[in-house]
Design a protein around this motif. Structure first.
Motif, PDB file in Angstrom:
ATOM      1  N   ASP A  88      58.587 -37.081  70.410  1.00 21.87           N
ATOM      2  CA  ASP A  88      58.486 -37.883  69.253  1.00 21.87           C
ATOM      3  C   ASP A  88      60.104 -37.772  69.013  1.00 21.87           C
ATOM      4  O   ASP A  88      60.690 -36.590  68.759  1.00 21.87           O
ATOM      5  CB  ASP A  88      58.014 -36.999  68.112  1.00 21.87           C
ATOM      6  CG  ASP A  88      58.012 -37.787  66.972  1.00 21.87           C
ATOM      7  OD1 ASP A  88      58.658 -38.805  66.791  1.00 21.87           O
ATOM      8  OD2 ASP A  88      57.622 -37.352  65.867  1.00 21.87           O
ATOM      9  N   ALA A  91      61.367 -36.712  65.456  1.00 18.91           N
ATOM     10  CA  ALA A  91      61.222 -35.410  64.935  1.00 18.91           C
ATOM     11  C   ALA A  91      62.498 -34.623  64.893  1.00 18.91           C
ATOM     12  O   ALA A  91      63.684 -34.930  65.511  1.00 18.91           O
ATOM     13  CB  ALA A  91      60.395 -34.500  65.993  1.00 18.91           C
ATOM     14  N   THR A 113      47.903 -34.433  69.494  1.00 12.32           N
ATOM     15  CA  THR A 113      48.740 -33.005  69.893  1.00 12.32           C
ATOM     16  C   THR A 113      49.220 -32.438  68.529  1.00 12.32           C
ATOM     17  O   THR A 113      49.447 -32.994  67.516  1.00 12.32           O
ATOM     18  CB  THR A 113      50.100 -33.418  70.483  1.00 12.32           C
ATOM     19  OG1 THR A 113      50.846 -34.208  69.573  1.00 12.32           O
ATOM     20  CG2 THR A 113      49.944 -34.103  71.897  1.00 12.32           C
ATOM     21  N   GLN A 119      52.314 -31.139  61.945  1.00 17.44           N
ATOM     22  CA  GLN A 119      51.804 -32.336  61.972  1.00 17.44           C
ATOM     23  C   GLN A 119      50.887 -32.541  63.338  1.00 17.44           C
ATOM     24  O   GLN A 119      51.011 -31.774  64.316  1.00 17.44           O
ATOM     25  CB  GLN A 119      53.084 -33.364  62.362  1.00 17.44           C
ATOM     26  CG  GLN A 119      54.002 -33.435  60.978  1.00 17.44           C
ATOM     27  CD  GLN A 119      54.996 -34.541  61.331  1.00 17.44           C
ATOM     28  OE1 GLN A 119      55.152 -35.097  62.535  1.00 17.44           O
ATOM     29  NE2 GLN A 119      55.268 -34.888  60.184  1.00 17.44           N
ATOM     30  N   ARG A 121      49.963 -35.568  66.104  1.00 18.71           N
ATOM     31  CA  ARG A 121      50.300 -36.720  66.419  1.00 18.71           C
ATOM     32  C   ARG A 121      49.177 -37.640  67.453  1.00 18.71           C
ATOM     33  O   ARG A 121      48.943 -36.621  68.246  1.00 18.71           O
ATOM     34  CB  ARG A 121      51.672 -36.876  67.242  1.00 18.71           C
ATOM     35  CG  ARG A 121      52.792 -36.350  66.172  1.00 18.71           C
ATOM     36  CD  ARG A 121      54.174 -35.956  66.906  1.00 18.71           C
ATOM     37  NE  ARG A 121      55.131 -35.529  66.256  1.00 18.71           N
ATOM     38  CZ  ARG A 121      55.457 -34.577  65.583  1.00 18.71           C
ATOM     39  NH1 ARG A 121      54.859 -33.458  65.924  1.00 18.71           N
ATOM     40  NH2 ARG A 121      56.499 -34.408  64.838  1.00 18.71           N
ATOM     41  N   TRP A 123      48.664 -40.081  69.891  1.00 19.10           N
ATOM     42  CA  TRP A 123      49.577 -40.999  70.871  1.00 19.10           C
ATOM     43  C   TRP A 123      48.488 -41.920  71.700  1.00 19.10           C
ATOM     44  O   TRP A 123      47.680 -41.511  72.222  1.00 19.10           O
ATOM     45  CB  TRP A 123      50.096 -40.143  72.019  1.00 19.10           C
ATOM     46  CG  TRP A 123      51.057 -39.060  71.465  1.00 19.10           C
ATOM     47  CD1 TRP A 123      50.981 -37.836  71.116  1.00 19.10           C
ATOM     48  CD2 TRP A 123      52.428 -39.217  71.644  1.00 19.10           C
ATOM     49  NE1 TRP A 123      52.174 -37.117  70.831  1.00 19.10           N
ATOM     50  CE2 TRP A 123      53.183 -37.958  70.982  1.00 19.10           C
ATOM     51  CE3 TRP A 123      53.217 -40.457  71.914  1.00 19.10           C
ATOM     52  CZ2 TRP A 123      54.446 -37.844  70.940  1.00 19.10           C
ATOM     53  CZ3 TRP A 123      54.846 -40.321  71.740  1.00 19.10           C
ATOM     54  CH2 TRP A 123      55.208 -39.073  71.047  1.00 19.10           C
ATOM     55  N   ILE A 130      53.335 -43.287  69.368  1.00 17.66           N
ATOM     56  CA  ILE A 130      52.653 -42.623  68.422  1.00 17.66           C
ATOM     57  C   ILE A 130      51.596 -43.622  67.750  1.00 17.66           C
ATOM     58  O   ILE A 130      52.346 -44.661  66.991  1.00 17.66           O
ATOM     59  CB  ILE A 130      53.326 -41.954  67.569  1.00 17.66           C
ATOM     60  CG1 ILE A 130      53.993 -40.823  68.316  1.00 17.66           C
ATOM     61  CG2 ILE A 130      52.348 -41.057  66.259  1.00 17.66           C
ATOM     62  CD1 ILE A 130      55.044 -39.848  67.226  1.00 17.66           C
ATOM     63  N   THR A 132      49.294 -42.538  65.157  1.00 16.75           N
ATOM     64  CA  THR A 132      49.032 -42.077  63.975  1.00 16.75           C
ATOM     65  C   THR A 132      49.615 -40.637  63.661  1.00 16.75           C
ATOM     66  O   THR A 132      49.619 -40.101  64.879  1.00 16.75           O
ATOM     67  CB  THR A 132      47.543 -42.033  63.447  1.00 16.75           C
ATOM     68  OG1 THR A 132      46.845 -43.110  63.662  1.00 16.75           O
ATOM     69  CG2 THR A 132      47.289 -41.536  62.035  1.00 16.75           C
ATOM     70  N   ILE A 133      50.184 -40.268  62.669  1.00 12.27           N
ATOM     71  CA  ILE A 133      50.538 -38.822  62.402  1.00 12.27           C
ATOM     72  C   ILE A 133      49.437 -38.338  61.188  1.00 12.27           C
ATOM     73  O   ILE A 133      49.788 -38.923  60.250  1.00 12.27           O
ATOM     74  CB  ILE A 133      51.891 -38.725  61.955  1.00 12.27           C
ATOM     75  CG1 ILE A 133      52.924 -39.175  63.315  1.00 12.27           C
ATOM     76  CG2 ILE A 133      52.318 -37.547  61.480  1.00 12.27           C
ATOM     77  CD1 ILE A 133      54.293 -38.977  62.916  1.00 12.27           C
ATOM     78  N   GLU A 135      48.938 -35.702  58.561  1.00 11.99           N
ATOM     79  CA  GLU A 135      49.641 -34.735  57.655  1.00 11.99           C
ATOM     80  C   GLU A 135      49.031 -33.980  56.640  1.00 11.99           C
ATOM     81  O   GLU A 135      47.958 -34.514  56.300  1.00 11.99           O
ATOM     82  CB  GLU A 135      50.816 -35.200  57.214  1.00 11.99           C
ATOM     83  CG  GLU A 135      51.785 -35.772  58.198  1.00 11.99           C
ATOM     84  CD  GLU A 135      53.102 -36.321  57.511  1.00 11.99           C
ATOM     85  OE1 GLU A 135      54.315 -35.543  57.894  1.00 11.99           O
ATOM     86  OE2 GLU A 135      53.151 -37.275  56.905  1.00 11.99           O
TER      87      GLU A 135
END
Length: 378
Positions: A88, A91, A113, A119, A121, A123, A130, A132-133, A135
């Motif tokens: 990322d 980051a 991951t 976070q 991630r 992939w 990426i 979606t993230i 959180e």
């Protein structure tokens, strides 16, 4: 030493460049009556530039992901080459950013991951980007697991929560918290979801393994028996058992069939947590108590912390990695060690089961797969 003794030692040990294996024979009345039907051979060694914190095979056993400082690598096991590096670039560049957990989606399209920056991630492997993230965690994400249908992903964190996420919507489904007094650290080190997707189990620093009903979010069991933090949990393929590994140097097998009878409806009365969907938090609550479940098998033999456990697809084998730098293969029925592998020079923060990255365990009575590395323990 006579010739027979030399032959016995030769049949029970195997050594390669930087690694060796010791096998356990079948002994009857003090005499060796049979030699193990297991062999081990070195296949690949994958060198990394930083500490390897986690490893995970794809469901089909063809690929392997490794998590390091800032980067995740994917290897093609058949050809032994790195085919992808995920990083990322957005980051923060301040300090380290260790990838603590990796997990392939069942269809192999995505890799999840979990990292030090709290976070998760998701992939897209083909696009190397990426998707979606996710959180919400307040501390490092140490463990991830997909449901078999790929619809849900479960995460465990040092913030004492286990979270269930909806992959299709890319948002939180449920938060399972562990409220404890401030002087008790119940950070979650390992999570897994049962084969049928009905249960989530979490191992914690406070020595307890907790199990929740995925549909209702209710706590249905607390398994007590370990004397130190639980660092790894894994369901058996039939979903009737759970294996846990602990810093107390042992593995334990738990029979969870009594729990399954209460899943799908209300949890037992003496485990009266109330599930809350979406962004509400579900907790054990006052009065939530253990069901007095007992482990039925105790695996002993490691000389240091047990950091990782896995169960073979047919349920006949349990494998464990330890800070003693050894990986042990156990007969799941008898809880006796059948083979010990040693190859790594330092356990560090990585899971010692990463030996499966470079060593093929050829259990001749079980294998018949076409892949260079057995996907038995995926």
């Amino acid at each position: 030493m006579d010739n027979d003794s030399h032959r016995v030692l030769s049949d029970l040990t195997k050594e390669g460049s930087g690694w060796y294996a010791v096998f356990a024979p079948q002994v009857t009345d003090g005499q060796i009556t049979a030699f193990p039907s297991m062999d081990v051979e070195l296949v690949h060694t994958f060198t990394h530039k930083s500490v390897v914190c986690c490893v995970k095979f794809s469901t089909d056993g063809k690929y392997l992901a490794t998590g390091c400082n800032r980067t995740t690598q994917i290897y093609d096991i058949r050809i032994g080459q790195k085919i992808c590096v995920l990083e990322d670039t957005q980051a923060s560049k301040t300090g380290d950013l260790y990838i603590r957990s990796v997990c392939f989606s069942p269809d192999g399209q995505y890799l999840a991951t979990g990292a030090d920056d709290k976070q998760i991630r998701i992939w897209d492997i083909a696009e190397k980007r990426i998707r979606t993230i996710l959180e919400g965690h307040q501390q490092e994400v140490y463990s991830l697991d997909f449901s078999r249908d790929g619809r849900l992903i479960v995460s465990g964190s040092g913030d004492c929560t286990t979270r269930v996420w909806d992959m299709n919507e890319g948002k939180i489904n449920k938060i399972l918290t562990i409220p404890e007094p401030e002087n008790i650290d119940a950070g979650v080190t390992s999570v897994c979801i049962s084969p049928d997707g009905r249960l989530v189990a979490a191992g914690s620093l406070d020595t307890v393994v907790r199990i929740w009903d995925v549909q209702t979010g209710q706590l249905v069991e607390r398994l007590k028996g370990h004397r130190d933090s639980v660092y790894s949990v894994a369901f058996t393929p039939d979903g009737y058992g759970l294996v846990s590994g602990s810093l107390d140097k042992t593995l334990k097998y738990w029979d969870i069939r009594p729990i399954l009878r209460g899943v799908g409806g209300l949890a037992p009365d003496h485990l009266s947590g109330s599930g809350k969907p979406e962004n509400d938090q579900q907790s054990e609550g006052g009065g939530a108590g253990e069901k007095e479940s007992q482990y039925t098998k105790n695996f002993t033999g490691h000389k240091n912390y047990v950091l990782s456990v896995a169960v073979s697809r047919d349920g006949k084998w349990v494998v464990s990695g330890s800070k003693d730098l050894g990986v042990q293969f156990w007969d799941a029925n008898t809880a006796t060690a059948q083979c010990m592998l040693q190859g790594h020079k330092n356990s560090g923060t990585s899971r010692i089961c990463s030996l499966l990255v470079v060593l093929r365990a050829c259990v001749h009575s079980l294998l018949g797969d076409p892949y260079p590395v057995s996907p038995l323990f995926v």
